[in-house]
Scaffold this motif. Structure first.
Motif, PDB file in Angstrom:
ATOM      1  N   SER A  95       0.810  -1.219   0.000  1.00 26.16           N
ATOM      2  CA  SER A  95       0.000   0.000   0.000  1.00 26.16           C
ATOM      3  C   SER A  95       0.841   1.267   0.000  1.00 26.16           C
ATOM      4  CB  SER A  95      -0.946   0.003   1.205  1.00 26.16           C
ATOM      5  OG  SER A  95      -0.237   0.214   2.420  1.00 26.16           O
ATOM      6  N   VAL A  96       2.072   1.197   0.516  1.00 23.08           N
ATOM      7  CA  VAL A  96       2.922   2.392   0.576  1.00 23.08           C
ATOM      8  C   VAL A  96       4.059   2.352  -0.435  1.00 23.08           C
ATOM      9  CG1 VAL A  96       2.366   2.870   2.982  1.00 23.08           C
ATOM     10  CG2 VAL A  96       4.329   1.422   2.444  1.00 23.08           C
ATOM     11  N   ALA A  97       4.294   1.187  -1.051  1.00 17.96           N
ATOM     12  CA  ALA A  97       5.326   1.101  -2.086  1.00 17.96           C
ATOM     13  C   ALA A  97       4.759   1.666  -3.387  1.00 17.96           C
ATOM     14  CB  ALA A  97       5.761  -0.348  -2.277  1.00 17.96           C
ATOM     15  N   ASP A  98       5.624   2.240  -4.186  1.00 20.97           N
ATOM     16  CA  ASP A  98       5.207   2.792  -5.478  1.00 20.97           C
ATOM     17  C   ASP A  98       5.662   1.909  -6.633  1.00 20.97           C
ATOM     18  OD1 ASP A  98       4.222   5.070  -4.062  1.00 20.97           O
ATOM     19  OD2 ASP A  98       6.303   5.733  -3.890  1.00 20.97           O
ATOM     20  N   ALA A  99       6.434   0.871  -6.312  1.00 21.58           N
ATOM     21  CA  ALA A  99       6.904  -0.081  -7.313  1.00 21.58           C
ATOM     22  C   ALA A  99       7.360  -1.337  -6.582  1.00 21.58           C
ATOM     23  CB  ALA A  99       8.050   0.512  -8.136  1.00 21.58           C
ATOM     24  N   ALA A 100       7.531  -2.424  -7.336  1.00 22.39           N
ATOM     25  CA  ALA A 100       7.884  -3.706  -6.713  1.00 22.39           C
ATOM     26  C   ALA A 100       8.951  -4.423  -7.525  1.00 22.39           C
ATOM     27  CB  ALA A 100       6.651  -4.586  -6.581  1.00 22.39           C
ATOM     28  N   VAL A 101       9.779  -5.176  -6.803  1.00 22.37           N
ATOM     29  CA  VAL A 101      10.724  -6.091  -7.445  1.00 22.37           C
ATOM     30  C   VAL A 101      10.326  -7.496  -7.029  1.00 22.37           C
ATOM     31  CG1 VAL A 101      13.119  -6.827  -7.684  1.00 22.37           C
ATOM     32  CG2 VAL A 101      12.594  -4.388  -7.426  1.00 22.37           C
ATOM     33  N   LEU A 102       9.975  -8.312  -8.019  1.00 21.79           N
ATOM     34  CA  LEU A 102       9.617  -9.707  -7.762  1.00 21.79           C
ATOM     35  C   LEU A 102      10.862 -10.563  -7.947  1.00 21.79           C
ATOM     36  CD1 LEU A 102       7.208 -11.740  -7.267  1.00 21.79           C
ATOM     37  CD2 LEU A 102       7.246 -12.084  -9.743  1.00 21.79           C
ATOM     38  N   ILE A 103      11.219 -11.306  -6.913  1.00 23.18           N
ATOM     39  CA  ILE A 103      12.421 -12.144  -6.978  1.00 23.18           C
ATOM     40  C   ILE A 103      12.007 -13.568  -7.333  1.00 23.18           C
ATOM     41  CG2 ILE A 103      14.346 -13.110  -5.671  1.00 23.18           C
ATOM     42  CD1 ILE A 103      12.903  -9.787  -4.648  1.00 23.18           C
ATOM     43  N   VAL A 104      12.660 -14.121  -8.353  1.00 24.54           N
ATOM     44  CA  VAL A 104      12.415 -15.492  -8.796  1.00 24.54           C
ATOM     45  C   VAL A 104      13.679 -16.301  -8.542  1.00 24.54           C
ATOM     46  CG1 VAL A 104      11.877 -16.982 -10.767  1.00 24.54           C
ATOM     47  CG2 VAL A 104      10.760 -14.754 -10.550  1.00 24.54           C
ATOM     48  N   ASP A 105      13.528 -17.452  -7.931  1.00 18.41           N
ATOM     49  CA  ASP A 105      14.651 -18.358  -7.689  1.00 18.41           C
ATOM     50  C   ASP A 105      14.955 -19.102  -8.980  1.00 18.41           C
ATOM     51  OD1 ASP A 105      16.360 -20.430  -6.967  1.00 18.41           O
ATOM     52  OD2 ASP A 105      15.349 -20.844  -5.074  1.00 18.41           O
ATOM     53  N   ALA A 106      16.129 -18.859  -9.560  1.00 16.27           N
ATOM     54  CA  ALA A 106      16.490 -19.469 -10.846  1.00 16.27           C
ATOM     55  C   ALA A 106      16.525 -20.982 -10.778  1.00 16.27           C
ATOM     56  CB  ALA A 106      17.843 -18.938 -11.315  1.00 16.27           C
ATOM     57  N   SER A 107      16.829 -21.523  -9.603  1.00 14.34           N
ATOM     58  CA  SER A 107      16.965 -22.972  -9.481  1.00 14.34           C
ATOM     59  C   SER A 107      15.627 -23.688  -9.354  1.00 14.34           C
ATOM     60  CB  SER A 107      17.835 -23.315  -8.265  1.00 14.34           C
ATOM     61  OG  SER A 107      17.255 -22.813  -7.070  1.00 14.34           O
ATOM     62  N   SER A 108      14.556 -22.954  -9.007  1.00 17.49           N
ATOM     63  CA  SER A 108      13.247 -23.593  -8.869  1.00 17.49           C
ATOM     64  C   SER A 108      12.174 -22.962  -9.737  1.00 17.49           C
ATOM     65  CB  SER A 108      12.803 -23.577  -7.404  1.00 17.49           C
ATOM     66  OG  SER A 108      12.856 -22.271  -6.881  1.00 17.49           O
ATOM     67  N   GLY A 109      12.471 -21.850 -10.382  1.00 21.15           N
ATOM     68  CA  GLY A 109      11.536 -21.243 -11.320  1.00 21.15           C
ATOM     69  C   GLY A 109      10.364 -20.544 -10.656  1.00 21.15           C
ATOM     70  N   VAL A 110       9.300 -20.379 -11.432  1.00 12.89           N
ATOM     71  CA  VAL A 110       8.102 -19.696 -10.950  1.00 12.89           C
ATOM     72  C   VAL A 110       7.328 -20.653 -10.053  1.00 12.89           C
ATOM     73  CG1 VAL A 110       5.946 -18.579 -11.595  1.00 12.89           C
ATOM     74  CG2 VAL A 110       7.989 -18.250 -13.003  1.00 12.89           C
ATOM     75  N   GLN A 111       7.325 -20.382  -8.764  1.00 13.05           N
ATOM     76  CA  GLN A 111       6.647 -21.236  -7.796  1.00 13.05           C
ATOM     77  C   GLN A 111       5.274 -20.657  -7.451  1.00 13.05           C
ATOM     78  OE1 GLN A 111      10.451 -20.938  -5.404  1.00 13.05           O
ATOM     79  NE2 GLN A 111       9.869 -23.031  -4.856  1.00 13.05           N
ATOM     80  N   VAL A 112       4.526 -21.407  -6.674  1.00 12.18           N
ATOM     81  CA  VAL A 112       3.186 -20.961  -6.290  1.00 12.18           C
ATOM     82  C   VAL A 112       3.246 -19.600  -5.603  1.00 12.18           C
ATOM     83  CG1 VAL A 112       1.270 -21.414  -4.720  1.00 12.18           C
ATOM     84  CG2 VAL A 112       2.162 -23.250  -6.141  1.00 12.18           C
TER      85      VAL A 112
END
Length: 692
Positions: free
Chosen positions: A96-113
């Motif tokens: 709610s207070v952030a104006d942008a986001a960085v989504l971290i993806v684990d390269a060794s496990s990919g896009v997880q739930v």
């Protein structure tokens, strides 16, 4: 720390699946920006973000921490949010207070739930974002396949800004597709080099795609692109900034937070492409029915929203805020919306993890904190008393799971109450309630990770070890048939006695708890005793005839009776009413009722059949289905509470962690006959235990 205004402040939240490396990335960002001189390590339990005993024990973030960075004359407030989606309260408040986001993806496990769930939060908030593929130095990382998975599961807007150089432990950098340079990490610093020839064709191919995206962000750039002219580097950066702000481009970069690879590039990209607070939409609130707009400007009256509360053993409650307008100085008077009182902020500071850094003044758009200000709670607005405004509070989900708790040591009862109050200040998604009917103290949350964190914190921080047990269901009783019975309470032992006789008809009363009426003729029972009959009946209905549960859905009608001019009194008629109901229950067909909840279950399409079948096994009724977000379905059903006390855990197991649900009590319904004896037996056993 220098003072920064809205045009030089960027508020960024780090999100990702558990174990994706958010805290390590935050540590690397702080190190590269010069906020800290030496990097901590999650395993060594010395990072600036994960400072609580519970986080260090779990090796995982359990609460949002603030890490302000200074980079290129810009202040970047980094919010390291929890990775467990059960800690959704903290995540939503940080968003709610952030104006942008960085989504971290684990390269060794990919896009997880968890990655998909965090991405959904970003998309629903409509905020610009980057995707940082972390742990590129792990074995068997296949970048092209990973990029395709990201674009398939998270969106085709994901645009690669980097191509990795080196594999597994030899990974030491990447080709920067925007700048057409190789960024190589030599173990200490990042140096620029030439892109390897064998990478150049792929880099040029990706760059063409990038330039097309850039050109589409601006009509002048698009016209120049179609005319075959080369875009300048400044034009590319400007176009990328616009594309990121609009969500048309989601830059994908690669790195290794443990090796500090990609961190400097991420800082540069945050600086170039993420919005300063002055670029975002103004905050909107209300003063009564009047809408108020507050721009992120020092020239407007002061206002701020409290988004987090942290209890410090020495300072008490520390309140984190984002300033929506104006400035906040130490010793400034503020108006608190939740109490309608004026308080004084005697000191203001920013936090670097758990370390306070004093401030003389904080400006519009900045994130800061103060302590020991009465009445300030998470979600409330603080503002200038002469210019009132109240911003909407963040909507967080209601609890989906409850456990009963009691202190292992009875001497800790008083400490328990105080500690729970403090924990509710920190976490407004935590519900605490005392169920008088079952004699249980319940805590409610989003699942066992959430509740387990609460229990661990009670033990380590507040020194109150807890024992837990399952929540007991609160049943009710009612009657299904009309019955008439006489109640006689006559006792005479010399002097004044007791004389009360009533004849009452009891009828089922669906949809209501209780009603009293009278049809007495000829003064068989004087009107002055009607309230006593009513009260006696109400007291009797508190304990039903079958298992002692409260009785609802009953109408009691006084039709006849007798009285004695000397011996009749209120007590006699109260007792007579009680006897009449108990006698009527022999023919009124009493039954046990159970609480029914409306549940809304959101699941991926692929799990729809399993969930529908499971709801049927839980004695549930499916009311309908409708599409949720892309690839998801929402199932609406009615299910007995007894069947969903641990549904949070079961649903996760059934959907590999992707399913979520909400629950809401709607009514009581008759328990199936085959379950009645078991419920009665359990209730008798429980009452015997309470007597011990």
């Amino acid at each position: 720390m220098k003072e920064y205004k809205a045009n030089a402040i960027k508020n960024v939240v780090l999100l990702g699946h558990l174990g994706s490396g958010k805290t390590t990335l935050a540590e690397s960002l702080a190190f590269i920006a010069g906020t800290i001189d030496k990097k901590g390590n999650v395993e060594k339990k010395n990072t600036i973000s994960d400072f609580s005993p519970e986080e260090q024990a779990k090796l995982s973030s359990l609460s949002t921490s603030l890490i302000p960075l200074e980079f290129k004359d810009v202040k970047i407030n980094v919010l390291d949010a929890p990775g467990a989606d059960e800690l959704i309260g903290d995540i939503k408040h940080a968003m709610s207070v952030a104006d942008a986001a960085v989504l971290i993806v684990d390269a060794s496990s990919g896009v997880q739930v968890g990655t998909e769930k965090m991405w959904l939060e970003i998309k629903q908030s409509n905020k610009p974002a980057f995707i940082f593929i972390n742990k590129m130095d792990k074995e068997n990382v296949k970048y092209d396949e990973l990029l395709k998975e990201i674009q398939t599961k998270l969106g085709k807007e994901a645009v690669p800004f980097a191509l990795p150089i080196g594999k597994s432990e030899e990974f030491n950098g990447f080709a920067d597709i925007v700048e057409l340079k190789a960024r190589i990490y030599d173990g200490n610093t990042c140096i620029d080099g030439e892109i390897y020839e064998d990478k150049m064709d792929r880099v040029q191919e990706l760059r063409m795609e990038l330039v097309e995206t850039v050109a589409g962000s601006d009509e002048a750039l698009l016209e120049k692109y179609f005319e075959g002219e080369e875009l300048t580097m400044d034009e590319i950066h400007r176009g990328l900034h616009l594309s990121v702000l609009s969500g048309e481009a989601i830059p994908v970069i690669v790195g290794s937070a443990t090796k500090d690879v990609g961190t400097l590039t991420l800082l540069h990209m945050i600086n170039r492409y993420f919005p300063a607070v002055s670029e975002i939409e103004p905050a909107k609130g209300k003063d009564g029915d009047k809408e108020i707009v507050r721009h992120y400007s020092d020239d407007e009256p002061f206002s701020a929203i409290i988004f987090k509360t942290m209890i410090d053993p020495f300072l008490g409650a520390i309140s984190f805020m984002k300033i929506a307008s104006g400035t906040l100085k130490k010793d400034q008077d503020i108006y608190v919306s939740s109490t309608a009182n004026t308080e004084r902020a005697t000191q203001i500071f920013t936090m670097v993890g758990k370390t306070q850094v004093a401030l003389d003044e904080a400006h519009a758009g900045d994130i800061c904190a103060f302590a020991k200000v009465n009445g300030v709670t998470t979600g409330c607005t603080i503002c200038d008393k002469k210019n009132l405004v109240e911003f909407d509070e963040v909507v967080t989900p209601n609890p989906t799971m409850y456990v009963a708790i009691h202190p292992e040591n009875k001497k800790d009862e008083d400490k328990l109450s105080s500690a729970l109050s403090k924990m509710q200040l920190e976490d407004n998604t935590l519900e605490v309630k005392r169920n008088k009917e079952t004699s249980q103290l319940l805590i409610g949350g989003q699942g066992m990770i959430h509740l387990g964190y609460i229990i661990e914190k009670m033990k380590h921080t507040y020194k109150v070890p807890l024992a837990t047990e399952d929540q007991r269901i609160v049943y009710r009783e009612t009657i299904k048939a009309t019955a008439t019975a006489e109640g006689r309470y006559i006792k005479q032992s010399g002097g004044s006695g007791y004389y009360g006789v009533v004849v009452m008809r009891f009828e089922p009363l669906p949809g209501k708890d209780y009603e009293f009426a009278e049809e007495v003729f000829g003064g068989a029972v004087p009107r002055g005793y009607f309230p006593a009959v009513d009260k006696g009946l109400q007291e009797t209905l508190e304990h039903g005839a079958l298992a002692g549960f409260p009785v609802i859905g009953v109408k009691g009608i006084l039709t006849d009776g007798k009285y004695h001019p000397v011996d009749s009194n209120e007590l006699a008629f109260k007792m007579a009413a009680s006897i009449a109901f108990k006698e009527a229950c022999k023919t009124a067909r009493p039954v046990i009722l159970e609480p029914i909840y409306k549940v809304e279950v959101t699941i991926k399409d692929e799990y729809l059949g399993d969930v529908l079948g499971d709801i049927n096994k839980r004695r549930g009724r499916v009311l309908g289905m409708e599409p949720a977000t892309e690839g998801y379905q929402k199932v609406v059903a009615e299910v007995p509470e007894q069947e969903i006390t641990k549904y949070t855990i079961d649903l996760k197991a059934m959907t590999q962690g992707s399913g979520t649900f909400s629950r809401e009590f709607i009514r009581y319904e008759e328990v199936p006959g085959n379950l009645t004896d078991k419920i009665i037996e359990e209730q008798k056993r429980h009452e015997e235990e309470l007597k011990k």
